[in-house]
Design an enzyme around this catalytic site. Sequence first.
Site, PDB file in Angstrom:
ATOM      1  NE  ARG A  86      87.296 -42.336   7.475  1.00  0.00           N
ATOM      2  CZ  ARG A  86      88.288 -41.468   7.282  1.00  0.00           C
ATOM      3  NH1 ARG A  86      89.450 -41.885   6.793  1.00  0.00           N
ATOM      4  NH2 ARG A  86      88.141 -40.205   7.591  1.00  0.00           N
ATOM      5  CE  LYS A 189      88.284 -39.253  11.695  1.00  0.00           C
ATOM      6  NZ  LYS A 189      89.649 -39.239  12.223  1.00  0.00           N
ATOM      7  CD  GLU A 225      96.587 -44.716  11.774  1.00  0.00           C
ATOM      8  OE1 GLU A 225      96.330 -43.762  11.024  1.00  0.00           O
ATOM      9  OE2 GLU A 225      95.706 -45.454  12.245  1.00  0.00           O
TER      10      GLU A 225
HETATM   11  N1  PLP Z   1      94.853 -41.742  10.822  1.00  0.00           N
HETATM   12  C1  PLP Z   1      94.245 -41.263  11.919  1.00  0.00           C
HETATM   13  C2  PLP Z   1      94.483 -41.956  13.208  1.00  0.00           C
HETATM   14  C3  PLP Z   1      93.420 -40.138  11.820  1.00  0.00           C
HETATM   15  O1  PLP Z   1      92.813 -39.646  12.893  1.00  0.00           O
HETATM   16  C4  PLP Z   1      93.245 -39.523  10.570  1.00  0.00           C
HETATM   17  C5  PLP Z   1      92.368 -38.376  10.432  1.00  0.00           C
HETATM   18  O2  PLP Z   1      91.261 -38.446   9.990  1.00  0.00           O
HETATM   19  C6  PLP Z   1      93.892 -40.055   9.453  1.00  0.00           C
HETATM   20  C7  PLP Z   1      94.697 -41.170   9.623  1.00  0.00           C
HETATM   21  C8  PLP Z   1      93.728 -39.452   8.101  1.00  0.00           C
HETATM   22  O3  PLP Z   1      92.496 -39.792   7.512  1.00  0.00           O
HETATM   23  P1  PLP Z   1      91.828 -38.819   6.456  1.00  0.00           P
HETATM   24  O4  PLP Z   1      92.838 -38.549   5.414  1.00  0.00           O
HETATM   25  O5  PLP Z   1      90.673 -39.577   5.920  1.00  0.00           O
HETATM   26  O6  PLP Z   1      91.439 -37.590   7.194  1.00  0.00           O
HETATM   27  C1  COI Z   2      91.221 -35.527  10.998  1.00  0.00           C
HETATM   28  O1  COI Z   2      92.272 -35.364  10.412  1.00  0.00           O
HETATM   29  O2  COI Z   2      90.132 -35.167  10.508  1.00  0.00           O
HETATM   30  C2  COI Z   2      91.157 -36.155  12.320  1.00  0.00           C
HETATM   31  O3  COI Z   2      90.088 -36.588  12.685  1.00  0.00           O
HETATM   32  C3  COI Z   2      92.339 -36.212  13.177  1.00  0.00           C
HETATM   33  C4  COI Z   2      92.008 -35.722  14.565  1.00  0.00           C
HETATM   34  C5  COI Z   2      92.942 -36.285  15.556  1.00  0.00           C
HETATM   35  C6  COI Z   2      91.986 -34.228  14.612  1.00  0.00           C
END
Ligand code: PLP
Ligand code: COI
Length: 348
Positions: A86, A189, A225
């Site tokens: 990612r 991200k 989301e």
């Molecule tokens: N959506 C957003 C905007 C986020 O910042 C995060 C955190 O990483 C997620 C979703 C969840 O992604 P992940 O499960 O890969 O941490």
């Molecule tokens: C995460 O869950 O790792 C994120 O990056 C979310 C962040 C806003 C703390």
Amino acid sequence: MDARIKKKELDWAELGFQYHKTDYRFRAIHREGGWQDGELLGDEIIPVHEGAPSLHYAQQCFEGMKAQTAADGRILLFRPRLNSERMNQAASRLLMPEVPEEMFIRAVEETVRANYPWVPPYGSGASLYIRPMLIGVGENLGLKPAQQYEFRVFVSPVGPYYKQAGLAPISLAVSDIDRAAPNGTGSYKVGANYAGGLLATVRAQQLGANEALYLDSAEGRYIDEAGSANIIIALKDGSLVTPASRAILPSITRRSLMHIAAQELHMDTAERPIELRQEFASFAELGACGTAAVLSPVGKVWFDDSWHLVGGEGQNVSPIMQKLYDTLIGIQRGDLEDSFGWLHEVSI
Ligand code: PLP
Ligand code: COI
């Protein structure tokens, strides 16, 4: 690693989601077309040129991961190659050099290993949050990609992201601010998405919610989301659904939970557009999921000027979210069998 190295004496159970300075971080510089090997540093300060594109034009991206201690003392990462993949998708989107997967994994492993005393012990409820980041550095005034990049990984022991402990329900408020355009950077991200969302989060908190919930920016009808997490929904018909959207972050936690639901809980699952107002009455449970958030049940959602209770009046338990949470956390902490091959041990 020397077994005599002691854990830090922190009140692990009291940790929130805050930066805690640890001993080492990894840094590698990309210049003249290639990456250095990288090294561990003690200094948490990054000297950055005032003309750096990461500061002016948000040419930067980051990742979020966690390391957990298993009951037998192993230190476990969860699906770290997906974070590497990612990060490289975001890097390409912002015209930054990809970080080779080998370097990404080595950097994460070295940083976790070097900060062993800061990895929260098994059963403490805390974990080691890992923040890889890639930033455009060096001098650059015009709108063009940086000539130099820094890849850095730092870690911090953390507790729960939302103030509520464990599986106590949180609340979300639908934002009238858009997070991402359909063809924008919402699925990457990148820090720019988060800067634009700070106001939405503050406004949600002023309404008494934990976080903002975004609807699709084209029509304002479909769930996208939350500000810091993806959404999953258990419907009253027994299935589990999650929004299909090009504007949301492809959450690794969400992909894992949907897989657990289908494979372990034998639920029908679907990724499809979910219309908030029309479908709300069919929601039995709603959850916000992510690395930081883990899986937090959502008890109520603010939209159209009032609070709406998920599952209707008198619903205050979330049995499906609880099962999903227990299974996910059980795998991540090494308590349950890693039947999908998701764990990655960091040798100590
Ligand atoms: N959506 C957003 C905007 C986020 O910042 C995060 C955190 O990483 C997620 C979703 C969840 O992604 P992940 O499960 O890969 O941490
Ligand atoms: C995460 O869950 O790792 C994120 O990056 C979310 C962040 C806003 C703390």
